[in-house]
Design a protein around this motif. Structure first.
Motif, mmCIF file in Angstrom:
data_model
loop_
_atom_site.group_PDB
_atom_site.id
_atom_site.type_symbol
_atom_site.label_atom_id
_atom_site.label_comp_id
_atom_site.label_asym_id
_atom_site.label_seq_id
_atom_site.Cartn_x
_atom_site.Cartn_y
_atom_site.Cartn_z
ATOM 1 N N TRP A 60 0.857 -1.187 0.000
ATOM 2 C CA TRP A 60 0.000 0.000 0.000
ATOM 3 C C TRP A 60 0.895 1.239 0.000
ATOM 4 O O TRP A 60 2.061 1.174 0.362
ATOM 5 C CB TRP A 60 -0.888 0.016 1.265
ATOM 6 N N MET A 61 0.301 2.379 -0.361
ATOM 7 C CA MET A 61 0.998 3.673 -0.393
ATOM 8 C C MET A 61 2.170 3.644 -1.380
ATOM 9 O O MET A 61 3.330 3.908 -0.997
ATOM 10 C CB MET A 61 1.504 4.060 1.003
ATOM 11 N N ASP A 63 3.115 5.694 -3.423
ATOM 12 C CA ASP A 63 3.781 7.002 -3.485
ATOM 13 C C ASP A 63 4.932 7.093 -2.484
ATOM 14 O O ASP A 63 5.943 7.748 -2.747
ATOM 15 C CB ASP A 63 2.765 8.131 -3.246
ATOM 16 N N ARG A 84 -0.849 -3.440 -10.311
ATOM 17 C CA ARG A 84 -2.002 -3.068 -9.483
ATOM 18 C C ARG A 84 -3.025 -4.206 -9.521
ATOM 19 O O ARG A 84 -3.407 -4.671 -10.597
ATOM 20 C CB ARG A 84 -2.661 -1.770 -9.973
ATOM 21 N N ALA A 131 -8.526 11.611 2.276
ATOM 22 C CA ALA A 131 -7.466 12.086 1.374
ATOM 23 C C ALA A 131 -6.717 13.252 2.023
ATOM 24 O O ALA A 131 -5.487 13.346 1.960
ATOM 25 C CB ALA A 131 -8.060 12.529 0.040
ATOM 26 N N TYR A 134 -4.529 11.899 4.693
ATOM 27 C CA TYR A 134 -3.359 11.245 4.091
ATOM 28 C C TYR A 134 -2.327 12.299 3.690
ATOM 29 O O TYR A 134 -1.144 12.168 3.987
ATOM 30 C CB TYR A 134 -3.799 10.428 2.860
ATOM 31 N N GLU A 135 -2.836 13.348 3.044
ATOM 32 C CA GLU A 135 -1.944 14.416 2.563
ATOM 33 C C GLU A 135 -1.147 15.022 3.736
ATOM 34 O O GLU A 135 0.073 15.103 3.694
ATOM 35 C CB GLU A 135 -2.820 15.460 1.835
ATOM 36 N N TYR A 210 -7.996 5.602 2.635
ATOM 37 C CA TYR A 210 -7.605 6.283 1.394
ATOM 38 C C TYR A 210 -6.515 5.462 0.702
ATOM 39 O O TYR A 210 -6.547 5.231 -0.508
ATOM 40 C CB TYR A 210 -7.118 7.698 1.714
ATOM 41 N N ALA A 211 -5.547 4.988 1.515
ATOM 42 C CA ALA A 211 -4.474 4.161 0.947
ATOM 43 C C ALA A 211 -5.067 2.906 0.316
ATOM 44 O O ALA A 211 -4.733 2.536 -0.813
ATOM 45 C CB ALA A 211 -3.476 3.789 2.043
ATOM 46 N N SER A 214 -8.368 4.288 -2.469
ATOM 47 C CA SER A 214 -8.073 5.259 -3.523
ATOM 48 C C SER A 214 -6.723 4.993 -4.176
ATOM 49 O O SER A 214 -6.591 5.047 -5.387
ATOM 50 C CB SER A 214 -8.091 6.684 -2.961
ATOM 51 N N LEU A 215 -5.706 4.705 -3.361
ATOM 52 C CA LEU A 215 -4.369 4.500 -3.958
ATOM 53 C C LEU A 215 -4.167 3.070 -4.429
ATOM 54 O O LEU A 215 -3.311 2.803 -5.276
ATOM 55 C CB LEU A 215 -3.279 4.876 -2.947
#
Ligand code: FAD
Length: 491
Positions: A60-61, A63, A84, A131, A134-135, A210-211, A214-215
């Motif tokens: 996960w994550m 980014d 993915r 989100a 998370y940001e 969110y992770a 969404s991600l």
């Protein structure tokens, strides 16, 4: 700068990350690792044609991994191929009651709507808030070293923190949006990674949803160990030397400083030492009592994240109805949760998780076979015996057979288990914990075990028992954070 030497104890994600960051800052860096392989809880082994990641399986994550490698002029794609997963995973509520979680947001909203009227739009709002968390959480808060409250003193950051539901529990937060038990369970599942019940986890951690949603859920082809190999390659390219089979026996000190680190292969000297082995082990086994940050009473009062009973199983034939990640929620979680968190004992009817990377990756099992990884979360500190391991194996495999209709037991060609006593032997884990220290409100940020020794000027700590907490991405970040602090003091 090559005149300063750094010694890192342990080659888990945190140790590797710290070593890479320190080497890139010009420190002459050495890692000493007790096991014969690097990677710590994320080691991998191959047997009878099967390859098993021993610990983490959820990527996960993405980014966080990308930004980690970018810092050193590299990219994830320089080292491994990411896939993915779609569906991301499935939740199995019973026979014929599988719920695959689609990667596509529109499909996910439709799935929520089909379970509870209005839940599709509520999911959108929930994830919008998540989100934001998370940001702020992942880009600002987790990089704080947690050494002083003043780190959080900027007006903007304080305002951000107040918007982040730090003082509300995840359980309450989720119930404000959803009523259906299936949706509640689905939204609460990611925080179980953080080692505490949703009732005791701040709603800040809806950032995990969110992770998750969404991600997305990803898989490095070849397994999670590809991340370890990538980090080792990067470390070595920066001049880090890695010694395996090199257990540390003592951290020797004099006059408020570490003088040398004694290992089974001899003594190592360094200007600064970063302990990436389990914090409790470093404190209680490697340091003299007068050099320790914390007392035995302190450790006994900590809420540890769960341990786990694991099985690595090679199966002949294809297993139908199973995906890469499967959460078996076919039983009530409340009694199992009680057995993990409030009344520690072996659970009667546990929930469990099954991963089959062979569903995505042909390289991890012989043709026509599956590699099955099974995980039952359990309370730390339990005594595991062969009888217990075999009892729970039968229990969950029987359930899997009933639900999926596959014949598993008759087709097993390889089997190994791993539990508390192995966590202690292999990683010197406190109470056999799998994921370190739980992320409860009173064990967050400055309230976590400190990343620097209070009495020894040149001893720092990294890893899942200090900031920012358990999980692969936080462990990577932990290494970066400690390296910054070391560089500030030793440059
Ligand atoms: C079963 C399991 C499943 C998990 N699933 C996930 C997941 O899906 N996704 C996710 O993000 N996270 C997951 N996690 C959590 C994640 O794996 C950990 O948070 C992370 O790997 C911890 O890294 P670390 O560097 O802090 O510790 P470790 O990996 O434990 O590294 C510490 C190292 O120190 C070494 N060491 C100990 N004592 C000494 C000594 N005296 N001398 C020298 N070396 C020593 C150990 O051998 C070890 O290599 C999982 C963990 C487990 C156990």
């Amino acid at each position: 700068m090559m005149d300063k030497k750094a010694l890192v104890i342990g080659s888990g994600f945190a140790g590797l990350s710290a070593a890479i960051a320190l080497a890139s800052k010009g420190f002459e860096t050495t890692i000493v690792e007790k096991n014969n392989s690097i990677g710590g809880r994320a080691r991998q082994f191959s047997e009878s044609g099967f390859t098993f990641d021993m610990g983490p399986s959820w990527y996960w994550m993405p980014d966080v991994f990308e930004s980690f490698f970018n810092r050193f002029g590299k990219s994830v794609s320089d080292y491994y191929e990411l896939i993915r997963l779609d569906p991301s995973y499935q939740v199995v509520y019973g026979k014929g009651e599988e719920m695959p979680i689609p990667a596509n947001m529109g499909e996910l909203e439709a799935l929520f709507e089909s379970i509870e009227a209005g839940a599709g739009l509520k999911l959108r709002e929930f994830l919008k808030q998540a989100a934001y968390k998370y940001e702020v959480g992942i880009n600002k808060l987790v990089y704080k070293p947690g050494r002083s409250v003043t780190e959080f003193a900027s007006v903007k950051l304080l305002a951000d923190v107040l918007r982040m539901d730090v003082f509300q529990s995840m359980a309450k937060h989720v119930r404000k949006f959803f009523k259906h038990p299936k949706l509640i369970e689905l939204m609460e599942f990611p925080v179980l990674f953080l080692g505490a019940l949703p009732e005791n986890t701040p709603a800040l951690y809806s950032l995990m949803n969110y992770a998750d949603m969404s991600l997305g859920t990803w898989y490095p082809k070849g397994g999670m160990f590809k991340i370890v190999e990538a980090m080792a390659a990067l470390a070595e390219s920066l001049g880090v030397s890695i010694h395996t089979n090199c257990e540390v026996l003592a951290i020797n000190t004099q006059g408020g400083k570490v003088t040398n680190v004694q290992t089974i292969k001899g003594d190592f000297e360094a200007d600064v030492v970063i302990a990436g082995a389990d914090y409790h082990h470093v404190e209680t086994k490697l340091l003299k009592p007068e050099d320790r940050n914390y007392s035995a009473k302190y450790w006994d009062s900590r809420v540890m994240a769960p341990s786990s009973l694991l099985y690595y199983v090679g199966v002949k034939g294809e297993l139908d109805g199973l995906l890469h990640h499967n959460l078996f929620f076919d039983t009530d979680f409340a009694p199992h949760a009680k057995a993990i968190y409030t009344d520690p004992k072996w659970p009667e009817r546990p929930l469990f998780y099954a991963s089959l990377t062979s569903k995505t990756d042909a390289t991890v099992a012989p043709a026509g076979h599956e590699n099955l990884f099974l995980l039952i979360p359990t309370a730390p500190g339990l005594k595991d015996t062969e009888e217990i391991r075999s009892k729970y194996f039968d229990l969950i495999v029987n359930r899997m057979e009933d639900i999926t209709g596959n014949s598993i037991k008759d087709n097993i060609v390889y089997q190994r288990s791993f539990a508390h006593s192995d966590f202690v032997t292999d990683y010197h884990s406190f109470k056999g914990n799998a994921y370190g220290l739980a992320n409860t409100l009173t064990q967050t940020a400055i309230l976590k075990p400190a990343l620097k020794n209070k009495r020894l000027n040149n001893l720092f700590y990294t890893g899942q028992l200090t900031v920012p907490g358990p999980g692969v991405p936080p462990s990577l970040i932990s290494g970066l954070v400690v390296a910054e602090e070391v560089a500030k003091e030793f440059k």
